[in-house]
Scaffold this motif. Structure first.
Motif, PDB file in Angstrom:
ATOM      1  N   SER A  10       0.974  -1.208   0.042  1.00 55.82           N
ATOM      2  CA  SER A  10      -0.106  -0.108  -0.055  1.00 55.82           C
ATOM      3  C   SER A  10       0.937   1.366   0.044  1.00 55.82           C
ATOM      4  O   SER A  10       2.191   1.305   0.152  1.00 55.82           O
ATOM      5  N   ALA A  11       0.025   2.274  -0.355  1.00 56.63           N
ATOM      6  CA  ALA A  11       0.921   3.656  -0.338  1.00 56.63           C
ATOM      7  C   ALA A  11       1.651   3.949   1.294  1.00 56.63           C
ATOM      8  O   ALA A  11       2.620   4.389   1.060  1.00 56.63           O
ATOM      9  N   ARG A  12       0.917   3.701   2.255  1.00 59.11           N
ATOM     10  CA  ARG A  12       1.408   3.849   3.554  1.00 59.11           C
ATOM     11  C   ARG A  12       2.527   3.069   3.763  1.00 59.11           C
ATOM     12  O   ARG A  12       3.459   3.493   4.387  1.00 59.11           O
ATOM     13  N   GLN A  13       2.718   1.928   3.037  1.00 50.67           N
ATOM     14  CA  GLN A  13       3.896   0.937   3.248  1.00 50.67           C
ATOM     15  C   GLN A  13       5.177   1.586   2.497  1.00 50.67           C
ATOM     16  O   GLN A  13       6.127   1.527   2.942  1.00 50.67           O
ATOM     17  N   LEU A  14       4.845   2.408   1.434  1.00 54.75           N
ATOM     18  CA  LEU A  14       5.779   2.882   0.526  1.00 54.75           C
ATOM     19  C   LEU A  14       6.548   4.067   0.935  1.00 54.75           C
ATOM     20  O   LEU A  14       7.632   4.527   0.511  1.00 54.75           O
ATOM     21  N   VAL A  15       5.796   4.836   2.202  1.00 51.61           N
ATOM     22  CA  VAL A  15       6.355   6.052   2.671  1.00 51.61           C
ATOM     23  C   VAL A  15       7.129   5.759   3.485  1.00 51.61           C
ATOM     24  O   VAL A  15       6.818   5.182   4.839  1.00 51.61           O
ATOM     25  N   LEU A  16       8.449   6.083   3.637  1.00 50.92           N
ATOM     26  CA  LEU A  16       9.495   5.876   4.816  1.00 50.92           C
ATOM     27  C   LEU A  16       9.437   6.925   5.796  1.00 50.92           C
ATOM     28  O   LEU A  16       9.915   6.715   6.730  1.00 50.92           O
ATOM     29  N   VAL A  27       8.047  23.088  12.048  1.00 52.20           N
ATOM     30  CA  VAL A  27       8.580  22.083  10.996  1.00 52.20           C
ATOM     31  C   VAL A  27       8.825  20.637  11.798  1.00 52.20           C
ATOM     32  O   VAL A  27       9.804  20.519  12.761  1.00 52.20           O
ATOM     33  N   LEU A  28       7.885  19.648  11.699  1.00 51.03           N
ATOM     34  CA  LEU A  28       8.335  18.511  12.274  1.00 51.03           C
ATOM     35  C   LEU A  28       9.109  17.512  11.147  1.00 51.03           C
ATOM     36  O   LEU A  28       8.489  17.197  10.189  1.00 51.03           O
ATOM     37  N   ASP A  29      10.341  17.178  11.423  1.00 48.42           N
ATOM     38  CA  ASP A  29      11.097  16.199  10.614  1.00 48.42           C
ATOM     39  C   ASP A  29      11.026  14.719  11.156  1.00 48.42           C
ATOM     40  O   ASP A  29      11.691  14.259  12.011  1.00 48.42           O
ATOM     41  N   LEU A  30      10.079  13.894  10.444  1.00 53.05           N
ATOM     42  CA  LEU A  30      10.066  12.476  10.247  1.00 53.05           C
ATOM     43  C   LEU A  30      10.568  11.818   9.295  1.00 53.05           C
ATOM     44  O   LEU A  30      10.070  10.677   8.814  1.00 53.05           O
ATOM     45  N   LEU A  31      11.811  12.460   8.816  1.00 52.74           N
ATOM     46  CA  LEU A  31      12.315  11.929   7.314  1.00 52.74           C
ATOM     47  C   LEU A  31      13.455  10.690   7.720  1.00 52.74           C
ATOM     48  O   LEU A  31      14.351  10.236   6.890  1.00 52.74           O
ATOM     49  N   ARG A  32      13.018  10.100   8.705  1.00 52.61           N
ATOM     50  CA  ARG A  32      14.111   9.035   8.969  1.00 52.61           C
ATOM     51  C   ARG A  32      13.343   7.699   8.153  1.00 52.61           C
ATOM     52  O   ARG A  32      12.469   7.630   7.827  1.00 52.61           O
ATOM     53  N   VAL A  33      14.440   7.101   7.459  1.00 51.09           N
ATOM     54  CA  VAL A  33      14.164   6.024   6.572  1.00 51.09           C
ATOM     55  C   VAL A  33      14.348   4.652   7.383  1.00 51.09           C
ATOM     56  O   VAL A  33      14.487   3.561   6.799  1.00 51.09           O
ATOM     57  N   ALA A  61      10.251  10.491   2.092  1.00 52.78           N
ATOM     58  CA  ALA A  61      11.257   9.673   1.474  1.00 52.78           C
ATOM     59  C   ALA A  61      10.330   8.431   1.335  1.00 52.78           C
ATOM     60  O   ALA A  61       9.313   7.866   1.878  1.00 52.78           O
ATOM     61  N   LEU A  62      10.404   8.153   0.032  1.00 55.15           N
ATOM     62  CA  LEU A  62       9.559   7.005  -0.555  1.00 55.15           C
ATOM     63  C   LEU A  62      10.620   5.720  -0.763  1.00 55.15           C
ATOM     64  O   LEU A  62      11.564   5.826  -1.339  1.00 55.15           O
ATOM     65  N   LYS A  63       9.738   4.723  -0.706  1.00 56.26           N
ATOM     66  CA  LYS A  63      10.644   3.276  -1.142  1.00 56.26           C
ATOM     67  C   LYS A  63      10.219   3.234  -2.626  1.00 56.26           C
ATOM     68  O   LYS A  63       8.902   3.119  -3.088  1.00 56.26           O
ATOM     69  N   LEU A  64      11.190   2.795  -3.374  1.00 56.50           N
ATOM     70  CA  LEU A  64      11.015   2.833  -4.816  1.00 56.50           C
ATOM     71  C   LEU A  64      11.407   1.467  -5.390  1.00 56.50           C
ATOM     72  O   LEU A  64      12.330   1.031  -4.742  1.00 56.50           O
ATOM     73  N   PHE A  65      10.983   1.023  -6.431  1.00 55.39           N
ATOM     74  CA  PHE A  65      11.379  -0.152  -7.045  1.00 55.39           C
ATOM     75  C   PHE A  65      11.881   0.421  -8.410  1.00 55.39           C
ATOM     76  O   PHE A  65      11.334   0.941  -9.142  1.00 55.39           O
ATOM     77  N   PRO A  66      12.717  -0.638  -9.151  1.00 57.81           N
ATOM     78  CA  PRO A  66      13.084  -0.598 -10.481  1.00 57.81           C
ATOM     79  C   PRO A  66      12.049  -0.946 -11.593  1.00 57.81           C
ATOM     80  O   PRO A  66      11.115  -1.496 -10.960  1.00 57.81           O
ATOM     81  N   LYS A  67      11.784  -0.177 -12.581  1.00 60.00           N
ATOM     82  CA  LYS A  67      11.233  -0.377 -13.549  1.00 60.00           C
ATOM     83  C   LYS A  67      11.098  -1.792 -14.283  1.00 60.00           C
ATOM     84  O   LYS A  67      12.411  -2.326 -14.403  1.00 60.00           O
TER      85      LYS A  67
END
Length: 98
Positions: A10-16, A27-33, A61-67
């Protein structure tokens, strides 16, 4: 739930991680991967689920996959719908045999 959801999640799982601007301007920084974090409430998921009512997401920060290298599509039709699963099984067997 479609094939993309089953393959990638899901989109929720792909957001790191996210960076959020709150209503008072902070500003709240939650960009931990980091994938696993058990230090308390998952604020990242809270802001994603709130859809902009708690704060505005300004970075993610998003989890990406190769094409995929290639893509194949199959179309099967039958006069009767009695044995649809049999067709799918036959297609997989033909693909595995090739």
């Amino acid at each position: 739930m479609g094939p993309t959801f089953l393959r990638y999640g899901s989109a929720r799982q792909l957001v790191l991680g996210v960076e959020v601007v709150l209503a008072d301007g902070r500003v709240l920084d939650l960009l931990r991967v980091l994938h696993k974090d058990n230090t308390g409430y998952d604020l990242k998921q809270l802001f994603i689920g709130a859809e902009g009512t708690l704060g505005v997401i300004t970075a993610a920060a998003l989890k990406l996959f190769p094409k995929p290298v290639n893509r194949e599509t199959a179309f099967c039709c039958r006069a009767r719908c009695q044995c649809g699963s049999g067709i799918v099984c036959a297609c997989f067997k033909m693909r595995l045999a090739a």
